[in-house]
Motif scaffolding. Structure first.
Motif, PDB file in Angstrom:
ATOM      1  N   LEU A  21       0.850  -1.176   0.000  1.00 12.96           N
ATOM      2  CA  LEU A  21       0.000   0.000   0.000  1.00 12.96           C
ATOM      3  C   LEU A  21       0.894   1.237   0.000  1.00 12.96           C
ATOM      4  O   LEU A  21       1.707   1.424   0.902  1.00 12.96           O
ATOM      5  CB  LEU A  21      -0.909   0.019   1.229  1.00 12.96           C
ATOM      6  N   VAL A  22       0.758   2.054  -1.045  1.00  9.37           N
ATOM      7  CA  VAL A  22       1.486   3.325  -1.126  1.00  9.37           C
ATOM      8  C   VAL A  22       0.502   4.431  -0.787  1.00  9.37           C
ATOM      9  O   VAL A  22      -0.502   4.615  -1.476  1.00  9.37           O
ATOM     10  CB  VAL A  22       2.077   3.550  -2.532  1.00  9.37           C
ATOM     11  N   MET A  23       0.783   5.154   0.283  1.00  8.63           N
ATOM     12  CA  MET A  23      -0.089   6.243   0.721  1.00  8.63           C
ATOM     13  C   MET A  23       0.592   7.582   0.490  1.00  8.63           C
ATOM     14  O   MET A  23       1.820   7.692   0.571  1.00  8.63           O
ATOM     15  CB  MET A  23      -0.431   6.087   2.205  1.00  8.63           C
ATOM     16  N   ALA A  24      -0.212   8.587   0.191  1.00  7.68           N
ATOM     17  CA  ALA A  24       0.333   9.931  -0.056  1.00  7.68           C
ATOM     18  C   ALA A  24      -0.618  10.982   0.494  1.00  7.68           C
ATOM     19  O   ALA A  24      -1.833  10.812   0.481  1.00  7.68           O
ATOM     20  CB  ALA A  24       0.535  10.146  -1.554  1.00  7.68           C
ATOM     21  N   MET A  25      -0.014  12.060   0.973  1.00 12.06           N
ATOM     22  CA  MET A  25      -0.796  13.231   1.393  1.00 12.06           C
ATOM     23  C   MET A  25       0.097  14.466   1.273  1.00 12.06           C
ATOM     24  O   MET A  25       1.329  14.371   1.195  1.00 12.06           O
ATOM     25  CB  MET A  25      -1.324  13.071   2.817  1.00 12.06           C
ATOM     26  N   VAL A  26      -0.531  15.619   1.248  1.00 12.76           N
ATOM     27  CA  VAL A  26       0.209  16.867   1.125  1.00 12.76           C
ATOM     28  C   VAL A  26       1.066  17.073   2.365  1.00 12.76           C
ATOM     29  O   VAL A  26       0.604  16.906   3.495  1.00 12.76           O
ATOM     30  CB  VAL A  26      -0.752  18.050   0.930  1.00 12.76           C
ATOM     31  N   ALA A  27       2.348  17.394   2.145  1.00 12.61           N
ATOM     32  CA  ALA A  27       3.260  17.629   3.266  1.00 12.61           C
ATOM     33  C   ALA A  27       2.911  18.941   3.954  1.00 12.61           C
ATOM     34  O   ALA A  27       2.837  19.989   3.297  1.00 12.61           O
ATOM     35  CB  ALA A  27       4.700  17.665   2.762  1.00 12.61           C
ATOM     36  N   PRO A  28       2.688  18.932   5.259  1.00 19.61           N
ATOM     37  CA  PRO A  28       2.350  20.179   5.963  1.00 19.61           C
ATOM     38  C   PRO A  28       3.529  21.152   5.929  1.00 19.61           C
ATOM     39  O   PRO A  28       4.661  20.784   6.211  1.00 19.61           O
ATOM     40  CB  PRO A  28       2.061  19.710   7.390  1.00 19.61           C
ATOM     41  N   GLY A  29       3.260  22.372   5.540  1.00 19.75           N
ATOM     42  CA  GLY A  29       4.310  23.378   5.474  1.00 19.75           C
ATOM     43  C   GLY A  29       5.207  23.236   4.266  1.00 19.75           C
ATOM     44  O   GLY A  29       6.173  23.984   4.122  1.00 19.75           O
ATOM     45  N   GLY A  30       4.946  22.274   3.397  1.00 17.85           N
ATOM     46  CA  GLY A  30       5.734  22.117   2.179  1.00 17.85           C
ATOM     47  C   GLY A  30       6.941  21.227   2.339  1.00 17.85           C
ATOM     48  O   GLY A  30       7.425  20.650   1.373  1.00 17.85           O
ATOM     49  N   GLU A  31       7.478  21.095   3.539  1.00 20.68           N
ATOM     50  CA  GLU A  31       8.631  20.223   3.743  1.00 20.68           C
ATOM     51  C   GLU A  31       8.731  19.890   5.233  1.00 20.68           C
ATOM     52  O   GLU A  31       8.253  20.606   6.102  1.00 20.68           O
ATOM     53  CB  GLU A  31       9.914  20.885   3.267  1.00 20.68           C
TER      54      GLU A  31
END
Length: 240
Positions: free
Chosen positions: A113-123
Protein backbone atom coordinates in the motif's frame (compact mmCIF):
# COMPACT_ATOMS: atom_id res chain seq x y z
CA UNK A 1 13.91 -3.33 16.90
CA UNK A 2 13.39 -6.19 14.42
CA UNK A 3 12.86 -5.68 10.71
CA UNK A 4 9.23 -6.71 11.01
CA UNK A 5 8.68 -4.29 13.88
CA UNK A 6 9.57 -1.29 11.75
CA UNK A 7 6.68 -2.04 9.39
CA UNK A 8 2.99 -1.47 9.97
CA UNK A 9 0.50 -4.07 8.89
CA UNK A 10 -2.11 -2.86 6.44
CA UNK A 11 -5.73 -3.25 7.45
CA UNK A 12 -7.92 -2.98 4.39
CA UNK A 13 -11.28 -1.27 4.53
CA UNK A 14 -13.42 -4.40 4.25
CA UNK A 15 -13.00 -7.02 6.93
CA UNK A 16 -14.25 -9.78 4.61
CA UNK A 17 -11.52 -11.43 2.51
CA UNK A 18 -11.31 -10.11 -1.02
CA UNK A 19 -10.09 -12.21 -3.93
CA UNK A 20 -7.78 -9.84 -5.76
CA UNK A 21 -7.62 -10.25 -9.53
CA UNK A 22 -6.20 -8.23 -12.40
CA UNK A 23 -9.76 -7.40 -13.45
CA UNK A 24 -10.78 -5.83 -10.15
CA UNK A 25 -7.56 -4.43 -8.70
CA UNK A 26 -8.09 -1.00 -10.29
CA UNK A 27 -11.36 -0.68 -8.37
CA UNK A 28 -9.42 -0.85 -5.11
CA UNK A 29 -7.29 2.21 -5.90
CA UNK A 30 -8.12 5.78 -5.06
CA UNK A 31 -10.54 6.99 -7.73
CA UNK A 32 -8.00 9.33 -9.36
CA UNK A 33 -4.27 9.98 -9.16
CA UNK A 34 -4.22 13.39 -7.59
CA UNK A 35 -0.78 13.31 -5.94
CA UNK A 36 1.28 10.32 -7.06
CA UNK A 37 1.79 8.38 -10.25
CA UNK A 38 2.94 4.81 -9.54
CA UNK A 39 4.91 2.72 -12.00
CA UNK A 40 4.11 -0.14 -12.29
CA UNK A 41 0.58 0.80 -11.41
CA UNK A 42 -1.05 -2.40 -10.22
CA UNK A 43 1.72 -4.86 -9.34
CA UNK A 44 5.03 -5.15 -7.55
CA UNK A 45 6.96 -7.23 -10.08
CA UNK A 46 9.75 -9.26 -8.52
CA UNK A 47 12.63 -10.49 -10.63
CA UNK A 48 12.58 -14.29 -10.58
CA UNK A 49 16.39 -14.48 -10.41
CA UNK A 50 17.23 -12.18 -7.49
CA UNK A 51 13.78 -11.65 -5.89
CA UNK A 52 14.12 -7.86 -6.21
CA UNK A 53 11.54 -5.33 -7.34
CA UNK A 54 11.66 -1.65 -8.21
CA UNK A 55 8.83 0.82 -7.94
CA UNK A 56 8.83 4.39 -9.23
CA UNK A 57 6.62 7.05 -7.63
CA UNK A 58 6.31 10.51 -9.18
CA UNK A 59 4.64 13.58 -7.72
CA UNK A 60 1.98 15.08 -9.98
CA UNK A 61 0.82 17.50 -7.28
CA UNK A 62 1.45 21.24 -7.24
CA UNK A 63 3.01 21.12 -3.75
CA UNK A 64 5.30 18.81 -1.81
CA UNK A 65 3.86 15.36 -1.10
CA UNK A 66 4.82 12.95 1.65
CA UNK A 67 4.46 9.21 1.08
CA UNK A 68 4.62 6.03 3.11
CA UNK A 69 4.79 2.40 2.02
CA UNK A 70 3.24 -0.44 3.97
CA UNK A 71 2.82 -4.14 3.31
CA UNK A 72 0.53 -6.92 4.44
CA UNK A 73 3.60 -9.14 5.01
CA UNK A 74 6.33 -7.05 6.71
CA UNK A 75 8.19 -10.17 7.79
CA UNK A 76 8.82 -11.09 4.14
CA UNK A 77 10.13 -7.85 2.67
CA UNK A 78 12.76 -5.15 3.02
CA UNK A 79 11.81 -1.74 1.62
CA UNK A 80 14.12 1.24 1.01
CA UNK A 81 13.04 3.97 1.52
CA UNK A 82 9.78 3.36 3.38
CA UNK A 83 8.72 7.00 3.54
CA UNK A 84 9.78 10.40 2.36
CA UNK A 85 8.86 13.65 0.65
CA UNK A 86 8.67 14.35 -3.08
CA UNK A 87 8.63 17.82 -4.55
CA UNK A 88 6.36 18.62 -7.54
CA UNK A 89 7.35 16.75 -10.75
CA UNK A 90 10.10 14.88 -8.92
CA UNK A 91 10.45 11.11 -8.78
CA UNK A 92 11.57 8.59 -6.16
CA UNK A 93 12.70 5.01 -6.69
CA UNK A 94 11.62 2.39 -4.14
CA UNK A 95 13.63 -0.84 -3.88
CA UNK A 96 11.95 -3.93 -2.46
CA UNK A 97 13.61 -7.25 -1.62
CA UNK A 98 11.93 -10.56 -0.86
CA UNK A 99 13.88 -12.19 1.97
CA UNK A 100 15.59 -15.45 1.04
CA UNK A 101 13.79 -17.47 3.73
CA UNK A 102 10.37 -16.47 2.38
CA UNK A 103 8.41 -16.85 -0.83
CA UNK A 104 5.48 -15.06 -2.39
CA UNK A 105 1.98 -16.32 -1.69
CA UNK A 106 0.37 -18.19 -4.56
CA UNK A 107 -3.06 -16.66 -3.87
CA UNK A 108 -2.05 -12.95 -4.22
CA UNK A 109 -2.24 -12.30 -0.49
CA UNK A 110 1.03 -10.32 -0.43
CA UNK A 111 0.20 -6.67 -1.14
CA UNK A 112 1.75 -3.24 -0.80
CA UNK A 113 0.00 0.00 0.00
CA UNK A 114 1.49 3.32 -1.13
CA UNK A 115 -0.09 6.24 0.72
CA UNK A 116 0.33 9.93 -0.06
CA UNK A 117 -0.80 13.23 1.39
CA UNK A 118 0.21 16.87 1.13
CA UNK A 119 3.26 17.63 3.27
CA UNK A 120 2.35 20.18 5.96
CA UNK A 121 4.31 23.38 5.47
CA UNK A 122 5.73 22.12 2.18
CA UNK A 123 8.63 20.22 3.74
CA UNK A 124 9.65 18.35 6.88
CA UNK A 125 12.47 16.17 8.11
CA UNK A 126 12.70 12.39 8.22
CA UNK A 127 11.68 12.21 11.87
CA UNK A 128 8.73 14.50 11.19
CA UNK A 129 7.56 12.28 8.31
CA UNK A 130 7.70 9.18 10.49
CA UNK A 131 5.77 10.86 13.28
CA UNK A 132 3.28 12.33 10.84
CA UNK A 133 2.37 8.93 9.40
CA UNK A 134 2.38 7.25 12.79
CA UNK A 135 -0.62 9.32 13.80
CA UNK A 136 -2.34 9.13 10.41
CA UNK A 137 -5.00 6.60 9.48
CA UNK A 138 -4.62 5.02 6.01
CA UNK A 139 -8.34 5.54 5.45
CA UNK A 140 -8.33 9.28 6.14
CA UNK A 141 -10.09 11.38 3.53
CA UNK A 142 -6.95 13.35 2.67
CA UNK A 143 -4.84 10.22 2.10
CA UNK A 144 -4.43 8.93 -1.43
CA UNK A 145 -4.06 5.14 -1.65
CA UNK A 146 -2.45 2.87 -4.23
CA UNK A 147 -2.70 -0.87 -3.62
CA UNK A 148 -0.39 -3.23 -5.48
CA UNK A 149 -0.19 -7.02 -5.62
CA UNK A 150 3.14 -8.86 -5.37
CA UNK A 151 4.06 -11.29 -8.12
CA UNK A 152 7.03 -12.52 -10.10
CA UNK A 153 7.49 -10.74 -13.39
CA UNK A 154 5.61 -13.04 -15.79
CA UNK A 155 6.68 -11.16 -18.93
CA UNK A 156 10.38 -11.50 -18.14
CA UNK A 157 9.97 -15.14 -17.19
CA UNK A 158 8.15 -15.88 -20.41
CA UNK A 159 10.76 -14.04 -22.43
CA UNK A 160 13.51 -15.99 -20.70
CA UNK A 161 11.73 -19.27 -21.39
CA UNK A 162 11.22 -18.33 -25.04
CA UNK A 163 14.86 -17.34 -25.33
CA UNK A 164 15.98 -20.59 -23.72
CA UNK A 165 13.67 -22.57 -25.99
CA UNK A 166 15.00 -20.81 -29.09
CA UNK A 167 18.58 -21.33 -27.94
CA UNK A 168 17.86 -25.02 -27.35
CA UNK A 169 16.32 -25.40 -30.81
CA UNK A 170 19.23 -23.55 -32.37
CA UNK A 171 21.67 -25.86 -30.60
CA UNK A 172 19.79 -28.92 -31.83
CA UNK A 173 19.75 -27.63 -35.40
CA UNK A 174 23.42 -26.78 -35.20
CA UNK A 175 24.20 -30.25 -33.88
CA UNK A 176 22.24 -31.85 -36.71
CA UNK A 177 24.07 -29.80 -39.31
CA UNK A 178 27.57 -30.13 -37.93
CA UNK A 179 27.27 -33.65 -36.53
CA UNK A 180 28.28 -32.43 -33.07
CA UNK A 181 27.88 -34.93 -30.28
CA UNK A 182 28.20 -37.96 -32.64
CA UNK A 183 30.49 -40.84 -31.58
CA UNK A 184 33.84 -40.67 -33.50
CA UNK A 185 33.58 -44.31 -34.63
CA UNK A 186 30.07 -43.72 -35.95
CA UNK A 187 31.22 -40.57 -37.71
CA UNK A 188 34.10 -42.49 -39.33
CA UNK A 189 31.74 -45.24 -40.51
CA UNK A 190 29.43 -42.66 -42.02
CA UNK A 191 32.35 -40.99 -43.75
CA UNK A 192 33.59 -44.31 -45.19
CA UNK A 193 30.10 -45.22 -46.38
CA UNK A 194 29.77 -41.83 -48.03
CA UNK A 195 33.17 -42.28 -49.76
CA UNK A 196 32.21 -45.74 -51.03
CA UNK A 197 28.90 -44.49 -52.37
CA UNK A 198 30.71 -41.63 -54.08
CA UNK A 199 33.10 -44.12 -55.72
CA UNK A 200 30.19 -46.24 -56.95
CA UNK A 201 28.52 -43.20 -58.44
CA UNK A 202 31.78 -42.13 -60.10
CA UNK A 203 32.32 -45.60 -61.63
CA UNK A 204 28.75 -45.68 -62.89
CA UNK A 205 29.19 -42.28 -64.54
CA UNK A 206 32.47 -43.41 -66.17
CA UNK A 207 30.80 -46.57 -67.45
CA UNK A 208 27.98 -44.56 -68.97
CA UNK A 209 30.50 -42.17 -70.50
CA UNK A 210 32.51 -44.96 -72.14
CA UNK A 211 29.36 -46.72 -73.32
CA UNK A 212 28.12 -43.53 -74.91
CA UNK A 213 31.49 -42.92 -76.54
CA UNK A 214 31.58 -46.51 -77.92
CA UNK A 215 28.06 -46.15 -79.29
CA UNK A 216 28.99 -42.95 -81.11
CA UNK A 217 32.10 -44.57 -82.60
CA UNK A 218 30.03 -47.52 -83.80
CA UNK A 219 27.56 -45.20 -85.52
CA UNK A 220 30.37 -43.28 -87.21
CA UNK A 221 31.98 -46.46 -88.61
CA UNK A 222 28.63 -47.77 -89.87
CA UNK A 223 27.96 -44.57 -91.77
CA UNK A 224 31.45 -44.68 -93.33
CA UNK A 225 30.96 -48.23 -94.73
CA UNK A 226 27.62 -47.37 -96.30
CA UNK A 227 28.96 -44.33 -98.18
CA UNK A 228 32.16 -45.86 -99.69
CA UNK A 229 31.83 -46.74 -103.53
CA UNK A 230 32.15 -50.41 -104.50
CA UNK A 231 35.36 -51.37 -106.34
CA UNK A 232 34.86 -51.87 -110.15
CA UNK A 233 36.17 -55.14 -111.64
CA UNK A 234 38.50 -54.73 -114.60
CA UNK A 235 39.51 -57.55 -117.00
CA UNK A 236 42.65 -57.55 -118.98
CA UNK A 237 42.29 -57.62 -122.74
CA UNK A 238 43.23 -60.86 -124.33
CA UNK A 239 46.40 -60.79 -126.32
CA UNK A 240 46.22 -61.62 -129.88
Amino acid sequence: MSEAGRFSYVTFVDSAPVVLKETNINKMHTTSEGMLHINPKDFVNFNSKNAEATMSIKSIATSAVTYKIQTTSPEKFRVRPRCGIIQPNQEATINIWLKSEHKLSDDSKDKFLVMAMVAPGGECGGADVTELWRSKSPTSADVEQHRLVCRFDENKSKAQLDCASKSSKASVDCSKKSGAGVDPATAMERQLAFTQNLQYVTLALLFLLFAGFGFLMYQQLGQHDSTCPKATAYSCAKRK
